[in-house]
Scaffold this motif. Structure first.
Motif, PDB file in Angstrom:
ATOM      1  N   ALA A   1       0.820  -1.208   0.000  1.00  0.00           N
ATOM      2  CA  ALA A   1       0.000   0.000   0.000  1.00  0.00           C
ATOM      3  C   ALA A   1       0.855   1.260   0.000  1.00  0.00           C
ATOM      4  N   TYR A   2       2.123   1.126   0.336  1.00  0.00           N
ATOM      5  CA  TYR A   2       3.005   2.285   0.512  1.00  0.00           C
ATOM      6  C   TYR A   2       3.799   2.562  -0.749  1.00  0.00           C
ATOM      7  N   ASP A   3       3.772   3.831  -1.157  1.00  0.00           N
ATOM      8  CA  ASP A   3       4.352   4.226  -2.435  1.00  0.00           C
ATOM      9  C   ASP A   3       5.815   4.639  -2.337  1.00  0.00           C
ATOM     10  N   PHE A   4       6.181   5.221  -1.220  1.00  0.00           N
ATOM     11  CA  PHE A   4       7.530   5.773  -1.054  1.00  0.00           C
ATOM     12  C   PHE A   4       8.141   5.261   0.243  1.00  0.00           C
ATOM     13  N   TRP A   5       9.461   5.011   0.192  1.00  0.00           N
ATOM     14  CA  TRP A   5      10.172   4.451   1.335  1.00  0.00           C
ATOM     15  C   TRP A   5      11.426   5.246   1.636  1.00  0.00           C
ATOM     16  N   GLY A   6      11.730   5.355   2.937  1.00  0.00           N
ATOM     17  CA  GLY A   6      12.993   5.928   3.358  1.00  0.00           C
ATOM     18  C   GLY A   6      14.082   4.879   3.346  1.00  0.00           C
ATOM     19  N   GLN A   7      15.291   5.282   3.725  1.00  0.00           N
ATOM     20  CA  GLN A   7      16.446   4.407   3.606  1.00  0.00           C
ATOM     21  C   GLN A   7      16.657   3.496   4.807  1.00  0.00           C
ATOM     22  N   GLY A   8      15.964   3.715   5.892  1.00  0.00           N
ATOM     23  CA  GLY A   8      16.099   2.853   7.060  1.00  0.00           C
ATOM     24  C   GLY A   8      17.100   3.370   8.072  1.00  0.00           C
ATOM     25  N   THR A   9      16.818   3.084   9.340  1.00  0.00           N
ATOM     26  CA  THR A   9      17.724   3.420  10.429  1.00  0.00           C
ATOM     27  C   THR A   9      17.805   2.227  11.373  1.00  0.00           C
ATOM     28  N   GLN A  10      19.015   1.877  11.780  1.00  0.00           N
ATOM     29  CA  GLN A  10      19.237   0.679  12.592  1.00  0.00           C
ATOM     30  C   GLN A  10      18.902   0.950  14.053  1.00  0.00           C
ATOM     31  N   VAL A  11      18.125   0.066  14.642  1.00  0.00           N
ATOM     32  CA  VAL A  11      17.840   0.097  16.072  1.00  0.00           C
ATOM     33  C   VAL A  11      18.320  -1.215  16.669  1.00  0.00           C
ATOM     34  N   THR A  12      19.171  -1.116  17.674  1.00  0.00           N
ATOM     35  CA  THR A  12      19.678  -2.293  18.363  1.00  0.00           C
ATOM     36  C   THR A  12      19.338  -2.175  19.842  1.00  0.00           C
ATOM     37  N   VAL A  13      18.631  -3.170  20.354  1.00  0.00           N
ATOM     38  CA  VAL A  13      18.208  -3.174  21.749  1.00  0.00           C
ATOM     39  C   VAL A  13      19.023  -4.230  22.484  1.00  0.00           C
ATOM     40  N   SER A  14      19.771  -3.780  23.484  1.00  0.00           N
ATOM     41  CA  SER A  14      20.603  -4.705  24.261  1.00  0.00           C
ATOM     42  C   SER A  14      19.843  -5.166  25.493  1.00  0.00           C
ATOM     43  N   SER A  15      20.119  -6.389  25.881  1.00  0.00           N
ATOM     44  CA  SER A  15      19.428  -6.961  27.055  1.00  0.00           C
ATOM     45  C   SER A  15      20.171  -6.657  28.344  1.00  0.00           C
TER      46      SER A  15
END
Length: 125
Positions: free
Chosen positions: A111-125
Motif C-alpha cells: 500500500a506504501y508508495d515511497f520508502w525511506g532508507q532505514g535506520t538501525q535500532v539495536t536493543v541490548s538486554s
C-alpha cells in the motif's frame, strides 16, 4: 516525496528511543505514513501507521502499548516513540508514505508508495 529516517542507535531494554522521518515536498500532509522494520533473515513487517491528519493510528500487536506513532505536518515529520523496547525489537526501521489510505492506515507493504532508507535500532538486554 522523499523520506529520511533518523534517530536509530543502541538502546538498553526498558529504555526509550524516538525515531524521526523527515519528508521533502509540499504534499506530505496528504499521505498516510507508516513505520516498518526488518530484522536479519526476516521479512519486512509492519510496526505502526497513521492517517494524514493523525486522526487514526494502528499498531502491530507486538508493539501495542509500547510504541507510539505521531506526526507534525508543519514540520513534514513523522515520529515513532519506542518505550520499553525489547531485544526482539532490534531491526532496521523504515518509514513509508501511502497516498491511497485516507481514513484508516494500512498495514500492508504494497500500500506504501515511497520508502525511506532505514535506520538501525539495536536493543541490548
Amino acid at each position: 516525496v522523499q523520506l529520511q529516517a533518523s534517530g536509530g542507535g543502541l538502546v538498553q531494554a526498558g529504555g526509550s528511543l524516538r525515531l524521526s522521518c523527515a519528508a521533502s515536498g509540499r504534499t506530505f500532509s496528504t499521505y498516510a505514513m507508516g513505520w516498518f522494520r526488518q530484522a536479519p533473515g526476516k521479512e519486512r513487517e509492519f510496526v505502526a501507521g497513521i492517517t494524514w491528519n493523525g486522526g487514526s493510528t494502528i499498531y502491530a500487536d507486538s508493539v501495542q502499548e509500547r510504541f507510539t506513532i505521531s506526526r507534525d505536518n508543519a514540520k513534514n515529520t513523522v515520529y515513532l516513540q519506542m518505550n520499553s523496547p525489547k531485544p526482539e525489537d532490534t531491526a532496521v526501521y523504515y518509514c513509508a508514505a501511502d497516498s491511497g489510505s485516507l481514513y484508516y492506515p494500512s498495514d500492508q507493504l504494497d500500500a506504501y508508495d515511497f520508502w525511506g532508507q532505514g535506520t538501525q535500532v539495536t536493543v541490548s538486554s
